[in-house]
Design a protein around this motif. Sequence first.
Motif, PDB file in Angstrom:
ATOM      1  N   PRO A 144       0.831  -1.206   0.000  1.00  0.00           N
ATOM      2  CA  PRO A 144       0.000   0.000   0.000  1.00  0.00           C
ATOM      3  C   PRO A 144       0.868   1.259   0.000  1.00  0.00           C
ATOM      4  CG  PRO A 144       0.198  -0.839   2.232  1.00  0.00           C
ATOM      5  CD  PRO A 144       1.084  -1.708   1.371  1.00  0.00           C
ATOM      6  N   LYS A 163       2.843   4.148  -1.420  1.00  0.00           N
ATOM      7  CA  LYS A 163       2.832   4.890  -2.688  1.00  0.00           C
ATOM      8  C   LYS A 163       4.234   5.299  -3.148  1.00  0.00           C
ATOM      9  CE  LYS A 163       0.297   7.255  -0.091  1.00  0.00           C
ATOM     10  NZ  LYS A 163      -0.414   6.369   0.792  1.00  0.00           N
ATOM     11  N   GLY A 176      -4.068  -1.191  -2.338  1.00  0.00           N
ATOM     12  CA  GLY A 176      -4.267  -0.277  -1.214  1.00  0.00           C
ATOM     13  C   GLY A 176      -3.532   1.047  -1.360  1.00  0.00           C
ATOM     14  N   ALA A 177      -2.838   1.230  -2.488  1.00  0.00           N
ATOM     15  CA  ALA A 177      -2.012   2.437  -2.612  1.00  0.00           C
ATOM     16  C   ALA A 177      -2.818   3.671  -3.003  1.00  0.00           C
ATOM     17  CB  ALA A 177      -0.897   2.205  -3.640  1.00  0.00           C
ATOM     18  N   LYS A 237      -0.862   9.404  -5.833  1.00  0.00           N
ATOM     19  CA  LYS A 237      -1.915   8.436  -6.164  1.00  0.00           C
ATOM     20  C   LYS A 237      -2.344   8.587  -7.624  1.00  0.00           C
ATOM     21  CE  LYS A 237      -3.456   7.940  -1.421  1.00  0.00           C
ATOM     22  NZ  LYS A 237      -4.231   8.504  -0.315  1.00  0.00           N
ATOM     23  N   SER A 271      -7.867  -0.256   4.574  1.00  0.00           N
ATOM     24  CA  SER A 271      -6.585  -0.128   3.851  1.00  0.00           C
ATOM     25  C   SER A 271      -5.705  -1.348   4.100  1.00  0.00           C
ATOM     26  CB  SER A 271      -5.835   1.122   4.310  1.00  0.00           C
ATOM     27  OG  SER A 271      -6.501   2.283   3.901  1.00  0.00           O
ATOM     28  N   THR A 295      -6.662  -4.491   2.197  1.00  0.00           N
ATOM     29  CA  THR A 295      -6.317  -4.622   0.767  1.00  0.00           C
ATOM     30  C   THR A 295      -5.149  -5.583   0.572  1.00  0.00           C
ATOM     31  OG1 THR A 295      -4.766  -2.769   0.795  1.00  0.00           O
ATOM     32  CG2 THR A 295      -7.066  -2.267   0.219  1.00  0.00           C
TER      33      THR A 295
END
Length: 343
Positions: A127, A129, A154-155, A228, A330, A333
């Motif tokens: 997750p 980024k 989840g990112a 994102k 989150s 995910t």
Amino acid sequence: MKKIRLVLTGIGNLGQRFCRILFDKDAQLQERYGLRFVLVGAADSRGAAYNHKGLDLAEVLLLKATGGSVSKYGEGGRPGWSAQTLVEFAEADVLLEATPVNLQQRAEPGLSCMRLAMRHGMHVITPNKGPLALAYRELQALAQTQRVQLRFDGAVAGGLPAINLGTRDMRGAIIERIDGVPNLATGFVMDQVAEGTPWEEALSRARLEGVLDGDGAWDLEGWDAAAKLVILANAVLDIPATLDDVSRTGILGLTPAELAAARKRGERYRLLACAERQPEGDYRLSVAPATLTPQHPLGALGSKHMAIRYTTDIYGALTTIIEEADPTPSAATMLRDLLDIYG
Ligand SMILES: NC(=O)c1ccc[n+]([C@@H]2O[C@H](COP(=O)([O-])OP(=O)(O)OC[C@H]3O[C@@H](n4cnc5c(N)ncnc54)[C@H](OP(=O)(O)O)[C@@H]3O)[C@@H](O)[C@H]2O)c1
């Protein structure tokens, strides 16, 4: 029963919640999918723990809940080990990478952990980024060469399956535009200020609620939303975008009076991340605050909502919204990504 060995780097908000989900759902996952996920290694900022037979999740959770380090783990604590050392040493099937974004430090240690894991034949789920925003193309190429999967649902926008929707469910479409509210902190802070809370107090409340970290610059200056958008652009639109390609305006230029006036009109400000297809076929990428009327598809988002809207040529316009009261969705995910690989 298939046993899948996991290594987790970063055991904070998300890492701990993921361990809790694994602990709670072990029997269900075995029964429904015939899969047993075993955490063999974990690292935090102070060291690591490794045991090829598996770590006791309850002990890991207890150590972290009391502010300790996994390096104090009973059978297998490795004080002084870095996350990279753990990934290098561990015999495992999947790396779950959940360390901080750290763009100022070239997304380390996440980026090198991901490279190492793939070179060792592990799938990578993250997750985080940072590494994706900096090195998406390189990481995907490495995954392909190594014949492993790189998953990161989840990112973008927490537990909302923004990436999955875009890559799986928009197949065959031309995406005319993506409009997203992928960042929680900015919406929360702007709503507070619009209701009359002073900025500093709104920021303190956001920190207390766990939606804002440190000095908040990453979120408030729009970097988080821009990262994102870069990931969406690469993964969904298949364009080699970088942070430099995003026109970025954060929310710090807004005054309390502007926010309150919008609220009075029945509108609300949100930090919008947009990808708009241009006549030539390329995309204009932007992050900027916008006032949204209640009629706008993203105009009714609450303080803990995130959303994404895909406008396409053949699937119409699809809007999805998530309410994320805490980071559990989150963290979940990472399970979704695991089941996409093995389920
Ligand atoms: N929180 C959310 O709602 C959310 C949602 C989506 C995505 N994400 C992303 O998920 C990742 C984790 O977020 P989080 O909220 O769980 O962060 P966090 O609570 O700050 O936890 C970070 C974890 O990483 C560890 N760590 C920090 N530096 C390290 C290093 N150099 N080597 C090894 N471990 C290190 C920390 O160790 P210590 O325990 O020793 O401090 C901690 O366990 C971030 O990339 C974030 O952007 C978060």
